[in-house]
Scaffold this motif. Structure first.
Motif, PDB file in Angstrom:
ATOM      1  N   LEU A 121      -1.220  -1.120  -0.152  1.00 56.27           N
ATOM      2  CA  LEU A 121      -0.572  -2.402  -0.473  1.00 56.27           C
ATOM      3  C   LEU A 121      -0.239  -2.521  -1.952  1.00 56.27           C
ATOM      4  N   THR A 122      -1.122  -2.019  -2.843  1.00 62.93           N
ATOM      5  CA  THR A 122      -0.796  -2.082  -4.268  1.00 62.93           C
ATOM      6  C   THR A 122       0.424  -1.215  -4.578  1.00 62.93           C
ATOM      7  N   ALA A 123       0.482  -0.020  -3.977  1.00 62.46           N
ATOM      8  CA  ALA A 123       1.640   0.853  -4.192  1.00 62.46           C
ATOM      9  C   ALA A 123       2.916   0.233  -3.629  1.00 62.46           C
ATOM     10  N   THR A 124       2.808  -0.451  -2.489  1.00 61.20           N
ATOM     11  CA  THR A 124       3.979  -1.093  -1.882  1.00 61.20           C
ATOM     12  C   THR A 124       4.443  -2.280  -2.709  1.00 61.20           C
ATOM     13  N   ILE A 125       3.494  -3.074  -3.209  1.00 64.42           N
ATOM     14  CA  ILE A 125       3.849  -4.236  -4.040  1.00 64.42           C
ATOM     15  C   ILE A 125       4.604  -3.794  -5.284  1.00 64.42           C
ATOM     16  N   ILE A 126       4.129  -2.732  -5.932  1.00 63.93           N
ATOM     17  CA  ILE A 126       4.803  -2.226  -7.126  1.00 63.93           C
ATOM     18  C   ILE A 126       6.207  -1.736  -6.776  1.00 63.93           C
ATOM     19  N   ALA A 127       6.351  -1.067  -5.630  1.00 65.90           N
ATOM     20  CA  ALA A 127       7.671  -0.587  -5.208  1.00 65.90           C
ATOM     21  C   ALA A 127       8.619  -1.748  -4.927  1.00 65.90           C
ATOM     22  N   ASP A 128       8.064  -2.881  -4.508  1.00 66.76           N
ATOM     23  CA  ASP A 128       8.901  -4.046  -4.200  1.00 66.76           C
ATOM     24  C   ASP A 128       9.484  -4.695  -5.453  1.00 66.76           C
ATOM     25  N   VAL A 129       8.752  -4.683  -6.551  1.00 68.48           N
ATOM     26  CA  VAL A 129       9.177  -5.451  -7.721  1.00 68.48           C
ATOM     27  C   VAL A 129       9.820  -4.599  -8.816  1.00 68.48           C
ATOM     28  N   TYR A 130       9.819  -3.279  -8.643  1.00 63.46           N
ATOM     29  CA  TYR A 130      10.447  -2.409  -9.639  1.00 63.46           C
ATOM     30  C   TYR A 130      11.600  -1.624  -9.021  1.00 63.46           C
TER      31      TYR A 130
END
Length: 487
Positions: A121-130
């Motif tokens: 989830l942390t990796a996905t969240i970062i991919a969502d906002v960058y």
């Protein structure tokens, strides 16, 4: 759903810090608990159940990773992250109150169920906002957390068990997790799932049964003996039922695009290989240092820490390299480093210094960091927003599965060699690693055992080199374009 990365997201730096805190919480859990376990066992008893404290955590974590990934696509990242992190923190609190080993294992299972959400989830969240071209360098920042945890975890764990109650090693996660959740609640914009989609409960049940049976068999193969074949049969039957159900389901657990995209398939295969090759050093290099070289646990831990330092350094470098070359070039370079590092293990002998072992670990870490980050970014940049969660989770799951497979295969190679070379000795590795048992051996017998164990471990390292070669083949399947170029 709305793709955040297509529109500027305010306060992205706070979101990144929150993600790094969550990642640190999961990373330090591994190293801090391992350091404190001898003290915990001495107080709670139940040494025979010692391995289950780690196995049950890895098992429940691996089982839940794909489910959290799919739920993140259906329910939204923030909600699922809060569920998983909340479960992890509850498990952490309960572990500190465990009155005996059985309860600790149960609470570790709860903790593992929550941990399955944190990394994907942390990796996905970062991919969502960058943006796609930013993700490579940002993922390097996330990877750097593991290097810090590899150093801070053992030192913190040792200090806590010496000066405070051991329960604190589980409770230190609580304020970190709470701060991370509060920051994401404040600054991360919630995603909204498309209407009508539901979690495939039948498929999820078959998946959990498949993974549970397979990993339980791999992790406990030595303890279960011939009974392990029953678990493998159950895993095969459940996997067959899962595939059959997925083909017929209108809403499959793994969307069809996951199987049809060659980049996603290559990324998963690459992480499976990385996970397997990694066990050649994580599980067996300490055995070499303490058994063959006669080193201390601190020296073994220091050598392994070099891998954890090399990983984030090369992960950050891979972001810069991908932007200037391509996914394929970066992945192939990482594969060559991985092959070179595992080959260096073959040069070790009974007189090799800890520096030599640490150098090999560092090269392996740089290769793994470069490969792993490249595979992850290539997959995330080729996946649509509505399946990015399950694609990211599949990458994490593949590495966990690879680690379990690598441990089982290399452990079998070691045991077979020891059985052939030292048939008259029962558990020869334990005999030379235990200070009291080692002192009781004659010099001639000790030298013979060290020589045979050394040769057996060289076969393990040779298998690790062979596995690493497959990463180079997979790297050739990754696209030869840059992250900023369109899919």
């Amino acid at each position: 759903m709305t793709e955040f990365a297509k529109h500027p997201v305010p306060h992205r730096h706070w979101i990144l810090i929150a993600a790094m805190l969550a990642m640190f919480m999961a990373a330090i859990e591994v190293t801090i608990v391992a350091t404190a376990m001898p003290t915990i066992v001495s107080e709670l008893g139940g040494f025979s159940q010692f391995s289950w404290v780690f196995s049950i955590y890895l098992l429940t974590q691996a089982v839940s990773v794909p489910l959290y990934g799919r739920l993140a696509d259906l329910w939204g990242r923030k909600r699922v992250f809060f569920i998983g992190t909340g479960l992890f923190l509850c498990g952490s609190i309960l572990c500190g109150f465990a009155p005996q080993m059985g309860w600790l294992i149960l609470f570790r299972a709860v903790q593992g169920l929550g941990a399955g959400a944190i990394m994907p989830l942390t990796a996905t969240i970062i991919a969502d906002v960058y943006e796609p071209e930013e993700r490579a360098s940002i993922q390097g920042w996330l990877s750097s957390v593991w290097g810090v945890a590899a150093i801070v975890g053992p030192l913190t764990g040792a200090w806590i068990v010496q000066h405070v109650n051991w329960a604190l090693i589980f409770w230190v996660n609580v304020p970190i997790g709470v701060v991370s959740m509060l920051m994401l609640a404040r600054w991360f914009p919630e995603s909204h799932s498309e209407g009508g989609q539901k979690l495939n409960l039948v498929g999820s049940a078959w998946l959990m049964l498949t993974v549970t049976a397979l990993l339980a068999g791999l992790l406990q193969a030595e303890n279960l003996g011939y009974w392990v074949s029953v678990l493998f049969i159950v895993a095969l039957m459940a996997a067959w039922a899962l595939v059959r159900h997925e083909r017929r389901s209108a809403e499959p657990l793994f969307p069809l695009a996951v199987w049809q995209n060659p980049t996603i398939m290559a990324g998963n295969a690459g992480n499976l290989i990385i996970g397997a090759a990694m066990m050649g050093i994580s599980a067996f290099l300490p055995t070499w240092i303490q058994g063959v070289n006669g080193g201390t646990a601190l020296q073994a831990g220091s050598a392994l820490a070099m891998m954890s330092i090399g990983w984030p350094l090369s992960s950050t470098l891979s972001g810069w390299l991908m932007l200037r070359t391509s996914y394929r070039f970066t992945a192939q370079l990482g594969s060559l480093l991985l092959i070179g590092g595992t080959a260096l293990l073959l040069t070790l002998n009974s007189s090799s210094s800890i520096i030599c072992a640490g150098s090999a670990a560092f090269v392996i870490g740089t290769g793994m960091g470069m490969c792993s980050t490249t595979f992850l970014i290539a997959v995330q940049n080729s996946a649509e927003f509505h399946i990015r969660g399950i694609c990211t989770a599949s990458i994490m799951f593949s590495r966990m599965l690879g680690s379990a497979l690598g441990t089982a295969v290399m452990g079998a190679v070691l045991n077979y060699n020891l059985m052939v070379r030292l048939p008259a000795h029962s558990d020869p590795v334990q005999q030379i690693m235990s200070y009291s048992q080692r002192k009781g051996l004659s010099q001639g017998s000790l030298n013979q055992m060290i020589a045979e164990i050394s040769a057996s471990l060289h076969w393990v390292f040779a298998v690790s080199v062979l596995i690493a070669f497959f990463s180079l083949l997979v790297a050739r399947k990754i696209p030869g374009r840059k992250p900023q170029e369109a899919r």
